[in-house]
Design a protein around this motif. Structure first.
Motif, mmCIF file in Angstrom:
data_model
loop_
_atom_site.group_PDB
_atom_site.id
_atom_site.type_symbol
_atom_site.label_atom_id
_atom_site.label_comp_id
_atom_site.label_asym_id
_atom_site.label_seq_id
_atom_site.Cartn_x
_atom_site.Cartn_y
_atom_site.Cartn_z
ATOM 1 N N GLY A 113 0.970 -1.307 -0.143
ATOM 2 C CA GLY A 113 -0.404 -0.181 0.074
ATOM 3 C C GLY A 113 0.707 0.610 0.027
ATOM 4 O O GLY A 113 0.798 2.040 -0.665
ATOM 5 N N SER A 114 1.710 0.955 1.076
ATOM 6 C CA SER A 114 3.303 2.542 1.287
ATOM 7 C C SER A 114 3.162 2.755 0.042
ATOM 8 O O SER A 114 3.641 3.358 -1.152
ATOM 9 N N VAL A 115 3.800 1.231 -0.718
ATOM 10 C CA VAL A 115 4.692 1.751 -1.894
ATOM 11 C C VAL A 115 3.636 2.325 -3.290
ATOM 12 O O VAL A 115 3.948 3.195 -4.471
ATOM 13 N N ILE A 116 2.342 1.907 -2.912
ATOM 14 C CA ILE A 116 1.382 2.422 -4.151
ATOM 15 C C ILE A 116 1.221 3.627 -4.527
ATOM 16 O O ILE A 116 1.192 4.338 -5.016
ATOM 17 N N SER A 117 0.921 4.062 -3.034
ATOM 18 C CA SER A 117 0.993 5.720 -2.674
ATOM 19 C C SER A 117 2.705 6.373 -3.126
ATOM 20 O O SER A 117 2.407 7.414 -3.792
ATOM 21 N N VAL A 118 3.502 6.240 -3.241
ATOM 22 C CA VAL A 118 4.666 6.677 -3.577
ATOM 23 C C VAL A 118 4.742 6.330 -5.478
ATOM 24 O O VAL A 118 4.993 7.702 -5.420
ATOM 25 N N LEU A 119 4.093 5.845 -5.788
ATOM 26 C CA LEU A 119 4.393 5.117 -7.334
ATOM 27 C C LEU A 119 3.558 6.526 -7.840
ATOM 28 O O LEU A 119 3.558 6.831 -8.818
ATOM 29 N N ALA A 120 1.971 6.793 -7.297
ATOM 30 C CA ALA A 120 1.661 7.186 -7.687
ATOM 31 C C ALA A 120 2.095 8.741 -7.590
ATOM 32 O O ALA A 120 1.850 9.443 -8.620
ATOM 33 N N ALA A 121 2.413 9.300 -6.639
ATOM 34 C CA ALA A 121 2.809 10.674 -6.418
ATOM 35 C C ALA A 121 4.462 10.508 -7.918
ATOM 36 O O ALA A 121 4.353 11.767 -8.294
ATOM 37 N N ALA A 122 5.013 9.477 -7.968
ATOM 38 C CA ALA A 122 5.960 9.142 -9.099
ATOM 39 C C ALA A 122 5.556 9.977 -9.645
ATOM 40 O O ALA A 122 6.230 10.830 -11.398
ATOM 41 N N ARG A 123 3.962 10.190 -10.486
ATOM 42 C CA ARG A 123 3.402 10.806 -11.852
ATOM 43 C C ARG A 123 3.996 12.464 -11.995
ATOM 44 O O ARG A 123 3.689 13.250 -12.919
ATOM 45 N N ASP A 124 3.770 13.012 -10.649
ATOM 46 C CA ASP A 124 3.980 14.642 -10.393
ATOM 47 C C ASP A 124 4.795 15.276 -10.167
ATOM 48 O O ASP A 124 5.449 16.209 -10.796
ATOM 49 N N HIS A 125 5.599 13.995 -9.945
ATOM 50 C CA HIS A 125 7.701 14.311 -9.058
ATOM 51 C C HIS A 125 8.440 14.215 -10.853
ATOM 52 O O HIS A 125 8.188 13.137 -10.904
ATOM 53 N N GLU A 126 9.174 14.607 -11.650
ATOM 54 C CA GLU A 126 10.011 14.132 -12.924
ATOM 55 C C GLU A 126 11.148 13.934 -12.244
ATOM 56 O O GLU A 126 11.279 11.686 -12.622
ATOM 57 N N VAL A 127 11.391 14.097 -10.929
ATOM 58 C CA VAL A 127 12.764 12.798 -10.292
ATOM 59 C C VAL A 127 11.758 11.859 -10.270
ATOM 60 O O VAL A 127 13.541 11.060 -10.256
ATOM 61 N N MET A 128 11.340 11.696 -9.400
ATOM 62 C CA MET A 128 10.741 10.537 -9.173
ATOM 63 C C MET A 128 10.536 9.710 -10.391
ATOM 64 O O MET A 128 10.683 8.416 -10.385
ATOM 65 N N ARG A 129 9.637 10.138 -10.970
ATOM 66 C CA ARG A 129 9.519 9.584 -11.987
ATOM 67 C C ARG A 129 10.414 8.491 -12.948
ATOM 68 O O ARG A 129 10.411 7.532 -13.037
ATOM 69 N N GLU A 130 11.585 9.655 -13.171
ATOM 70 C CA GLU A 130 12.888 8.748 -13.819
ATOM 71 C C GLU A 130 13.291 7.790 -12.818
ATOM 72 O O GLU A 130 13.864 6.805 -13.675
ATOM 73 N N ALA A 131 13.571 7.490 -11.163
ATOM 74 C CA ALA A 131 13.693 6.999 -10.530
ATOM 75 C C ALA A 131 12.733 5.419 -11.228
ATOM 76 O O ALA A 131 12.880 4.328 -11.306
ATOM 77 N N PHE A 132 11.382 5.666 -11.316
ATOM 78 C CA PHE A 132 10.580 4.232 -11.086
ATOM 79 C C PHE A 132 10.802 4.189 -12.346
ATOM 80 O O PHE A 132 11.044 2.715 -12.818
ATOM 81 N N HIS A 133 10.996 4.817 -13.779
ATOM 82 C CA HIS A 133 11.410 4.941 -15.477
ATOM 83 C C HIS A 133 13.164 3.396 -15.096
ATOM 84 O O HIS A 133 12.332 2.664 -15.679
ATOM 85 N N ASP A 134 13.281 4.320 -13.763
ATOM 86 C CA ASP A 134 14.791 3.139 -14.672
ATOM 87 C C ASP A 134 15.128 2.060 -13.693
ATOM 88 O O ASP A 134 15.551 1.086 -13.948
ATOM 89 N N VAL A 135 14.357 1.971 -12.353
ATOM 90 C CA VAL A 135 14.209 0.860 -11.473
ATOM 91 C C VAL A 135 13.291 0.054 -11.761
ATOM 92 O O VAL A 135 13.765 -1.294 -12.098
ATOM 93 N N ILE A 136 12.043 0.485 -12.286
ATOM 94 C CA ILE A 136 10.560 -0.608 -12.048
ATOM 95 C C ILE A 136 10.093 -0.909 -13.367
ATOM 96 O O ILE A 136 10.936 -3.023 -14.350
ATOM 97 N N HIS A 137 10.684 0.131 -15.113
ATOM 98 C CA HIS A 137 10.451 -0.329 -15.930
ATOM 99 C C HIS A 137 11.450 -1.166 -16.538
ATOM 100 O O HIS A 137 11.459 -1.721 -17.128
ATOM 101 N N THR A 138 12.333 -0.351 -16.420
ATOM 102 C CA THR A 138 13.868 -0.675 -17.255
ATOM 103 C C THR A 138 14.525 -1.989 -16.691
ATOM 104 O O THR A 138 14.883 -3.150 -17.053
#
Length: 200
Positions: A113-138
């Motif tokens: 549940g807590s991870v989902i909230s962080v991933l949701a917030a990544a949509r609004d913050h570029e530095v987090m979105r880039e980390a999500f892309h590098d870690v989860i997607h790639t």
């Protein structure tokens, strides 16, 4: 980027002056991961990270100027290279995949549940979105895709569908339904699914 590579955190690089204290950096990021998993994005406070790490706020803000920078670094730290090591050169891709899924399952068990909230917030913050892309997607999705392809054959038409089903099941169950399935059970179930597809 290889599935086993995660882009380096710029804050972890050595700058002019005194070298970074690697142990302190790791302690801060470990504490940030714990806070992130305990309270999610809305409850995340840098002061709590400082308290748990035994570090001063100034020390943290010198390395990560914003809360978003710190969480992005924690995301990269949480899924580190050790978890993905050996994927490309594995002599037993099925065993490597089972081990990887078990570790991912353990990381999400009780924390989804807590991870989902962080991933949701990544949509609004570029530095987090880039980390999500590098870690989860790639890194994670790329690594699982590679191993599923090794097990089934890279040309199998269901490689990507299976990959997304495997990871999607983990996020949905742990994050949305908050089902705490031990990593070993999750891995066994997913490997049985892959075996069923392979035998079809």
């Amino acid at each position: 980027m290889s599935p086993t590579e995660i882009a380096a955190d710029p804050a972890g690089e050595t700058t002019r002056g005194r070298p970074r204290d690697a142990d302190r950096t790791a302690a801060i990021l470990d504490a940030a991961v714990d806070v992130m998993h305990d309270v999610g994005w809305d409850g995340f406070r840098v002061q709590e990270v400082a308290t748990r790490a035994g570090a001063g706020l100034a020390t943290i803000y010198r390395r990560w100027p914003t809360k978003e920078d710190l969480v992005a670094a924690a995301m990269r730290h949480d899924i580190d290279g050790a978890l993905l090591a050996g994927i490309d050169a594995s002599d037993d891709p099925a065993a490597t995949l089972a081990e990887l899924l078990a570790e991912l399952g353990e990381k999400m068990c009780g924390k989804g549940g807590s991870v989902i909230s962080v991933l949701a917030a990544a949509r609004d913050h570029e530095v987090m979105r880039e980390a999500f892309h590098d870690v989860i997607h790639t890194a994670v999705r790329g690594g699982v895709t590679h191993l599923v392809g090794e097990v089934l054959g890279a040309e199998h038409p269901q490689v990507l569908t299976l990959t997304d089903s495997i990871l999607g099941a983990l996020i949905f169950r742990a994050g949305m339904l908050e089902i705490e399935t031990p990593g070993s059970e999750y891995a066994a179930e997913m490997m049985a699914l892959i075996a069923a597809v392979a035998a079809d």
